[in-house]
Enzyme design. Sequence first.
Site, PDB file in Angstrom:
ATOM      1  NE  ARG A  61      -3.683   2.080   2.731  1.00  0.00           N
ATOM      2  CZ  ARG A  61      -3.777   2.702   3.890  1.00  0.00           C
ATOM      3  NH1 ARG A  61      -3.080   2.286   4.930  1.00  0.00           N
ATOM      4  NH2 ARG A  61      -4.555   3.755   4.018  1.00  0.00           N
ATOM      5  CG  HIS A  65      -1.183   5.356  -0.161  1.00  0.00           C
ATOM      6  ND1 HIS A  65      -1.842   5.970   0.881  1.00  0.00           N
ATOM      7  CD2 HIS A  65      -2.026   4.377  -0.610  1.00  0.00           C
ATOM      8  CE1 HIS A  65      -3.022   5.385   1.061  1.00  0.00           C
ATOM      9  NE2 HIS A  65      -3.149   4.414   0.167  1.00  0.00           N
ATOM     10  CG  ASN A  92      -0.464   8.788   2.936  1.00  0.00           C
ATOM     11  OD1 ASN A  92      -0.910   7.790   2.374  1.00  0.00           O
ATOM     12  ND2 ASN A  92       0.063   9.797   2.271  1.00  0.00           N
ATOM     13  CG  HIS A 189      -8.126  -3.866  -1.352  1.00  0.00           C
ATOM     14  ND1 HIS A 189      -9.235  -3.172  -1.795  1.00  0.00           N
ATOM     15  CD2 HIS A 189      -7.159  -2.931  -1.149  1.00  0.00           C
ATOM     16  CE1 HIS A 189      -8.949  -1.882  -1.871  1.00  0.00           C
ATOM     17  NE2 HIS A 189      -7.698  -1.706  -1.489  1.00  0.00           N
TER      18      HIS A 189
END
Length: 327
Positions: A61, A65, A92, A189
């Site tokens: 992740r 990001h 974040n 996910h």
Amino acid sequence: MASRAATMVALLLAAVAATCARAQLHEKFYSESCPSVEDVVRREMVRALSLAPSLAGPLLRMHFHDCFVRGCDGSVLLDSANKTAEKDAQPNQTLRGFGFVERVKAAVEKACPDTVSCADVLALIARDAVWLSKGPFWTVPLGRRDGSVSISNETDALPPPTANFTVLTQLFAAVNLDAKDLVVLSAGHTIGTSHCFSFSDRLYNFTGMENPSDIDPTLEPQYMMRLKSKCASLNDNTTLVEMDPGSFKTFDTDYFKLVSKRRGLFHSDGALLTDPFTRAYVQRHATGAFKEEFFADFAASMIKMGNANPLTGSQGEIRKKCSVVNH
């Protein structure tokens, strides 16, 4: 007329420059300057995930990001004294693993001082996070350099878990990713966990009424009740829930099975069923019969995402520590 011609030339030069920048990322970028870099990163990853396998999802992740804000330039790793960096923004604040990234970077620095960027270290970490979770392996194009700017409000470019399909496709298109990349990368996910507050509005406040009956009708009822048993209220800010219950430490196709049954955890997961193309992709891979095809797709989309506006050549810098710019 001359002004228009000058504008066209400027646009053409910009396009050429962008193409050249992308071309500078290649798989053997460190073959002479730091041939051991992948071995160093993997050694640290094996050690970390043997102790804390749940770290794989957060590390994947973090790379995601990073790439959606200013491109894959390591800007998500920067600290700010006045708390105005990307990592300080709400999307974040649940990221974890920053200390581990610094540990990997220190090991790389010991092997090859002032050579490998934090952005490249993070790209390699993300790949190994997937592979060591029994997912696909891909060769990572390298050669990114680190940015020196990190601004919290620029995290508006991140696809939020509450987004519908239209918003998701717009945000993905901004980094040159299409609907296939959206459905493929959403399957990240399959590993990791999420805090209740990222989806609890679906359980208690779907239309703004803030009561137990204000639920998302697209969420499968039994799954919704299971989530309610874990997330006791709209204000639960601490509880963690598996994004792929039963196999959240294993990279597999179970994510698609969940989404096809309306058991995707986030609005953004459910949104994949609202478009004919992404719904068909979900349903195909929900069968579990095309794992290798999905693995190849995921690898291709990760490489494509990793090519999002990189700094290359003389741009940016090679940070000695990932949390601070060089002085």
